[in-house]
Design a protein around this motif. Structure first.
Motif, PDB file in Angstrom:
ATOM      1  N   ARG A  70      80.594  26.913  50.428  1.00 25.00           N
ATOM      2  CA  ARG A  70      79.929  28.133  49.894  1.00 25.00           C
ATOM      3  C   ARG A  70      78.558  28.303  50.854  1.00 25.00           C
ATOM      4  NH1 ARG A  70      82.319  25.897  44.925  1.00 25.00           N
ATOM      5  NH2 ARG A  70      83.381  27.608  43.866  1.00 25.00           N
ATOM      6  N   MET A  71      77.886  27.079  51.022  1.00 26.91           N
ATOM      7  CA  MET A  71      76.455  27.574  52.023  1.00 26.91           C
ATOM      8  C   MET A  71      76.976  28.282  53.356  1.00 26.91           C
ATOM      9  SD  MET A  71      73.542  27.113  52.208  1.00 26.91           S
ATOM     10  CE  MET A  71      72.313  27.107  53.381  1.00 26.91           C
ATOM     11  N   GLY A  72      77.995  27.732  54.004  1.00 25.36           N
ATOM     12  CA  GLY A  72      78.520  28.405  55.140  1.00 25.36           C
ATOM     13  C   GLY A  72      78.823  29.968  54.908  1.00 25.36           C
ATOM     14  N   GLN A  73      79.645  30.156  53.823  1.00 16.25           N
ATOM     15  CA  GLN A  73      79.861  31.524  53.505  1.00 16.25           C
ATOM     16  C   GLN A  73      78.761  32.315  53.387  1.00 16.25           C
ATOM     17  OE1 GLN A  73      83.185  32.624  53.942  1.00 16.25           O
ATOM     18  NE2 GLN A  73      82.582  34.551  53.392  1.00 16.25           N
ATOM     19  N   PHE A  74      77.842  31.747  52.583  1.00 12.42           N
ATOM     20  CA  PHE A  74      76.387  32.413  52.109  1.00 12.42           C
ATOM     21  C   PHE A  74      75.705  32.808  53.905  1.00 12.42           C
ATOM     22  CE2 PHE A  74      71.840  32.007  51.356  1.00 12.42           C
ATOM     23  CZ  PHE A  74      71.802  33.043  50.451  1.00 12.42           C
ATOM     24  N   ALA A  75      75.787  31.963  54.547  1.00 14.25           N
ATOM     25  CA  ALA A  75      75.102  32.171  55.827  1.00 14.25           C
ATOM     26  C   ALA A  75      76.000  33.131  56.756  1.00 14.25           C
ATOM     27  CB  ALA A  75      75.034  30.936  57.013  1.00 14.25           C
ATOM     28  N   LEU A  76      77.397  33.198  56.797  1.00 11.34           N
ATOM     29  CA  LEU A  76      78.195  34.262  57.317  1.00 11.34           C
ATOM     30  C   LEU A  76      78.078  35.460  56.859  1.00 11.34           C
ATOM     31  CD1 LEU A  76      80.583  34.650  59.135  1.00 11.34           C
ATOM     32  CD2 LEU A  76      81.982  34.038  57.267  1.00 11.34           C
ATOM     33  N   GLU A  77      77.523  35.665  55.526  1.00  7.88           N
ATOM     34  CA  GLU A  77      77.387  36.844  54.915  1.00  7.88           C
ATOM     35  C   GLU A  77      75.956  37.518  55.226  1.00  7.88           C
ATOM     36  OE1 GLU A  77      79.282  36.265  51.169  1.00  7.88           O
ATOM     37  OE2 GLU A  77      81.146  36.327  51.721  1.00  7.88           O
ATOM     38  N   GLY A  78      75.114  36.609  55.677  1.00  5.91           N
ATOM     39  CA  GLY A  78      73.738  37.138  55.812  1.00  5.91           C
ATOM     40  C   GLY A  78      72.783  36.899  55.017  1.00  5.91           C
ATOM     41  N   GLY A  79      73.185  35.808  53.926  1.00  2.00           N
ATOM     42  CA  GLY A  79      72.092  35.826  52.827  1.00  2.00           C
ATOM     43  C   GLY A  79      71.295  36.835  52.181  1.00  2.00           C
ATOM     44  N   LYS A  80      72.163  37.712  52.102  1.00  2.00           N
ATOM     45  CA  LYS A  80      71.528  39.295  51.550  1.00  2.00           C
ATOM     46  C   LYS A  80      70.638  38.986  50.294  1.00  2.00           C
ATOM     47  CE  LYS A  80      75.570  41.627  53.544  1.00  2.00           C
ATOM     48  NZ  LYS A  80      76.639  42.729  53.045  1.00  2.00           N
ATOM     49  N   GLY A  81      69.454  39.634  50.536  1.00  2.97           N
ATOM     50  CA  GLY A  81      68.794  39.698  48.977  1.00  2.97           C
ATOM     51  C   GLY A  81      67.901  38.390  49.269  1.00  2.97           C
ATOM     52  N   VAL A  82      68.148  37.367  50.090  1.00  8.07           N
ATOM     53  CA  VAL A  82      67.452  36.172  49.860  1.00  8.07           C
ATOM     54  C   VAL A  82      66.279  35.870  50.968  1.00  8.07           C
ATOM     55  CG1 VAL A  82      67.555  33.721  49.868  1.00  8.07           C
ATOM     56  CG2 VAL A  82      69.093  34.846  48.517  1.00  8.07           C
ATOM     57  N   VAL A  83      67.004  36.423  52.414  1.00  3.94           N
ATOM     58  CA  VAL A  83      66.191  36.042  53.597  1.00  3.94           C
ATOM     59  C   VAL A  83      65.991  37.427  54.018  1.00  3.94           C
ATOM     60  CG1 VAL A  83      66.902  33.576  54.052  1.00  3.94           C
ATOM     61  CG2 VAL A  83      68.509  35.648  54.880  1.00  3.94           C
TER      62      VAL A  83
END
Length: 393
Positions: free
Chosen positions: A296-309
């Motif tokens: 899930r962390m990898g998927q979060f990074a792949l999707e750009g961490g929208k709204g967080v970073v």
């Protein structure tokens, strides 16, 4: 590339002094609970000297050996639905490599769907496994979140703005960006065979300086190059990033991670992150999560961490700021970069999250490899991940 495999060894010196001395940082936080293991003989805490059986058992229960912060999983976990299984040939190849190398779990996501999930060494879907230096990429993400939230004005700010204790040291004039890319120009020796190396001295500083150990050691280092001119791997420097973020946001990394990684990425299980004698978390290592949450962390990074970073953060953080010759390998903001626009996080004894943005593939694994620094295993798994990514184009 070989250096990347051994980077997390700096953890060993710090772990010995991190247990019973840990104190909660600041007021008790509702989202992070400090846990203390039973008292242990210091000889039992020498992670690098655990035997194979001990590592296989303890890597999935580090909270029983070291003090740390616990945060719960997301209230609304991200559902990982099953996709079409990988080919039988690929499944057989993954299982064979897992058995050969002592790998405890592999998960492959394509477009966020599970295409492969396998376990070994007694690990199950509900169990956690320690991360070692994979945690560096979590710390980098929290650095980005602190920028997004306005706690850090700019990566070009001086490090001393957030860690005043470094004023007057070789870190004077070094920027946050330069420690994020390990190009501070500050001299550091990460030779694990040399008892006088900086990494070997981390435990001495922990014993002598307790909560002040990180700053005490790092501010004593000399400068060997102009800031930005030379890359040297420094686990101690990632610990500085963790301290910097905690100073900026006013809470431990684990507590910040709850609202900036665990919840938005939809982790199903809880997160455990070891503490040092300050009661803060160890930025360079030592968080434990489930295999599916690595994915899930990898998927979060792949999707750009929208709204967080900040928008474009992961594209910048996973772009090579330092190239290792013409090998195609390099280093970003605490992420390793690989040929063909691929990047990842990796740690000793065999943990990694490898991401193929073009193919929308996340390849996560955790393990107990025979050697901390690894042999051919890292390359074998990267080659296998490439083969999987090519098969889904």
């Amino acid at each position: 590339m070989i250096r990347s495999a051994v980077s997390g060894l700096a953890l060993a010196a710090l772990l010995v002094g991190a247990g019973a001395q840990a104190q909660e940082q600041g007021p008790a936080a509702p989202t992070a609970t400090l846990t203390q293991p039973p008292p242990r003989d210091p000889s039992e805490l020498q992670v690098l000297f655990w035997n194979d059986e001990q590592r296989s058992q303890r890597f999935r229960a580090m909270e029983e050996w070291f003090a740390g912060h616990e945060v719960s999983g997301a209230a609304m976990p991200r559902t990982l639905i099953d996709g079409d299984p990988l080919s039988e040939a690929l499944q057989t190849e993954i299982a064979a490599l897992m058995a050969k190398t002592g790998t405890a779990g592999v998960m492959v996501l394509v477009d966020g769907k599970v295409r492969y999930e396998g376990y070994g060494l007694g690990l199950g879907p509900q169990d956690r496994w320690t991360s070692f230096s994979v945690a560096k990429s979590f710390t980098s993400t929290l650095l980005g979140a602190a920028v997004k939230d306005g706690h850090i004005a700019s990566l070009d700010d001086p490090v001393t703005k957030y860690i005043p204790g470094l004023a007057g040291s070789a870190y004077e004039g070094v920027t946050v960006r330069q420690i994020a890319t390990m190009t501070s120009g500050v001299k550091w020796n990460e030779d694990y065979t040399d008892p006088n190396s900086d990494v070997a001295q981390m435990n001495r500083f922990t014993i002598e300086y307790g909560p002040d150990a990180i700053v005490a050691q790092m501010k004593a280092l000399p400068r060997e190059a102009e800031p930005g001119a030379k890359w040297v791997y420094k686990t101690g420097e990632t610990n500085l990033i963790g301290l910097l973020v905690e100073n900026a946001v006013g809470m431990p990394l684990a507590e910040y991670a709850k609202t900036r990684i665990v919840d938005p990425a939809g982790f199903e299980g809880g997160l455990f992150w070891m503490v040092d004698p300050r009661g803060g978390n160890i930025g360079g290592c030592c968080l434990s999560i489930r295999l599916a949450d690595y994915a899930r962390m990898g998927q979060f990074a792949l999707e750009g961490g929208k709204g967080v970073v900040p928008e474009g953060w992961f594209a910048e953080a996973t772009d090579s700021a330092v190239d290792f010759g013409d090998s195609g390998f390099g280093y970003g903001y605490q992420w390793w970069t690989y040929p063909q626009a691929t990047y990842g996080a990796q740690g000793i004894f065999g943990q990694a999250i490898t991401i193929f943005p073009k193919e929308r593939v996340v390849f996560a694994y955790v393990g107990n490899w025979a050697q901390a620094s690894g042999g051919p295993e890292r390359g074998q798994f990267l080659d296998l991940a490439r083969k999987i990514a090519a098969s889904v184009e």
